[in-house]
Design a protein around this motif. Structure first.
Motif, PDB file in Angstrom:
ATOM      1  N   ARG A 170      15.672  -5.408  19.172  1.00  0.00           N
ATOM      2  CA  ARG A 170      15.508  -3.867  19.465  1.00  0.00           C
ATOM      3  C   ARG A 170      15.524  -2.803  18.364  1.00  0.00           C
ATOM      4  N   LEU A 171      16.246  -3.511  17.182  1.00  0.00           N
ATOM      5  CA  LEU A 171      16.325  -2.581  15.977  1.00  0.00           C
ATOM      6  C   LEU A 171      15.016  -2.628  15.452  1.00  0.00           C
ATOM      7  N   VAL A 172      14.516  -3.879  15.192  1.00  0.00           N
ATOM      8  CA  VAL A 172      13.161  -4.062  14.586  1.00  0.00           C
ATOM      9  C   VAL A 172      12.235  -3.327  15.172  1.00  0.00           C
ATOM     10  N   GLN A 173      12.207  -3.171  16.488  1.00  0.00           N
ATOM     11  CA  GLN A 173      11.106  -2.628  17.314  1.00  0.00           C
ATOM     12  C   GLN A 173      11.415  -1.088  16.887  1.00  0.00           C
ATOM     13  N   ASN A 174      12.547  -0.485  17.227  1.00  0.00           N
ATOM     14  CA  ASN A 174      12.748   0.902  16.732  1.00  0.00           C
ATOM     15  C   ASN A 174      12.061   1.161  15.433  1.00  0.00           C
ATOM     16  N   ILE A 175      12.475   0.638  14.502  1.00  0.00           N
ATOM     17  CA  ILE A 175      11.956   0.665  13.046  1.00  0.00           C
ATOM     18  C   ILE A 175      10.383   0.850  13.050  1.00  0.00           C
ATOM     19  N   ASN A 176       9.888  -0.260  13.482  1.00  0.00           N
ATOM     20  CA  ASN A 176       8.326  -0.123  13.754  1.00  0.00           C
ATOM     21  C   ASN A 176       7.762   0.740  14.521  1.00  0.00           C
TER      22      ASN A 176
ATOM     23  N   SER B 179       0.769  -1.332   0.097  1.00  0.00           N
ATOM     24  CA  SER B 179       0.014  -0.039  -0.207  1.00  0.00           C
ATOM     25  C   SER B 179       0.840   1.338  -0.031  1.00  0.00           C
ATOM     26  N   PHE B 180       0.051   2.360  -0.546  1.00  0.00           N
ATOM     27  CA  PHE B 180       0.911   3.567  -0.364  1.00  0.00           C
ATOM     28  C   PHE B 180       1.470   4.038   0.885  1.00  0.00           C
ATOM     29  N   ALA B 181       0.759   3.732   2.031  1.00  0.00           N
ATOM     30  CA  ALA B 181       1.323   4.182   3.398  1.00  0.00           C
ATOM     31  C   ALA B 181       2.573   3.347   3.845  1.00  0.00           C
ATOM     32  N   ASN B 182       2.436   2.103   3.574  1.00  0.00           N
ATOM     33  CA  ASN B 182       3.638   1.193   3.640  1.00  0.00           C
ATOM     34  C   ASN B 182       4.946   1.669   2.844  1.00  0.00           C
TER      35      ASN B 182
ATOM     36  N   ASP C 275       8.530  -8.035   4.306  1.00  0.00           N
ATOM     37  CA  ASP C 275       8.585  -7.553   5.799  1.00  0.00           C
ATOM     38  C   ASP C 275      10.296  -7.625   6.220  1.00  0.00           C
ATOM     39  N   LYS C 276      11.114  -7.819   5.164  1.00  0.00           N
ATOM     40  CA  LYS C 276      12.431  -7.944   5.598  1.00  0.00           C
ATOM     41  C   LYS C 276      13.378  -6.706   5.246  1.00  0.00           C
TER      42      LYS C 276
ATOM     43  N   ALA D  46       7.915   3.708  12.254  1.00  0.00           N
ATOM     44  CA  ALA D  46       6.750   3.739  11.107  1.00  0.00           C
ATOM     45  C   ALA D  46       5.250   3.765  11.801  1.00  0.00           C
ATOM     46  N   GLY D  47       5.355   3.498  13.093  1.00  0.00           N
ATOM     47  CA  GLY D  47       3.867   3.380  13.633  1.00  0.00           C
ATOM     48  C   GLY D  47       2.885   2.178  13.346  1.00  0.00           C
ATOM     49  N   GLN D  48       3.828   1.379  12.673  1.00  0.00           N
ATOM     50  CA  GLN D  48       3.068   0.039  12.269  1.00  0.00           C
ATOM     51  C   GLN D  48       4.108  -0.998  12.208  1.00  0.00           C
ATOM     52  N   SER D  49       3.651  -2.206  12.107  1.00  0.00           N
ATOM     53  CA  SER D  49       4.645  -3.419  12.014  1.00  0.00           C
ATOM     54  C   SER D  49       5.049  -3.524  10.242  1.00  0.00           C
TER      55      SER D  49
END
Length: 102
Positions: free
Chosen positions: A56-62, A1-4, A35-36, A65-68
């Protein structure tokens, strides 16, 4: 999607703010497919340390982004043409990317 795609591009543009100055000097994002997040790290010691920090890096990125957006970080070779054109919703066999100019 555009948002992603928008948030994926933002990850590249704000990489230093997301992961911090020290990590951003060692790790360069190459592209996002599905999702990689594919990154390049030239130093094996740093690469090993960052594998332990991956959750922790994945969590910071998400969080940024405000989403998974990302579920996994893949450490690999430097792409010939890294950049935000490497963002794809689904895995593809081959993708050519353009460099992000800073």
């Amino acid at each position: 999607s555009f948002a992603n795609q928008y948030y994926a591009h933002s990850v590249f543009l704000h990489w230093t703010q997301i992961v911090g100055d020290v990590i951003s000097r060692q790790v360069q994002p190459q592209g996002i497919i599905g999702d990689k997040l594919y990154v390049y790290c030239y130093d094996a010691v740093w690469r090993n340390e960052l594998r332990f920090m991956m959750p922790r890096l994945v969590q910071n990125i998400n969080n940024y982004a405000g989403q998974s957006l990302i579920r996994e970080i893949i450490f690999g070779k430097r792409w010939k043409r890294a950049g935000t054109d490497g963002i794809a919703e689904k895995p593809v066999k081959k993708i050519w990317l353009r460099s992000v100019k800073r």
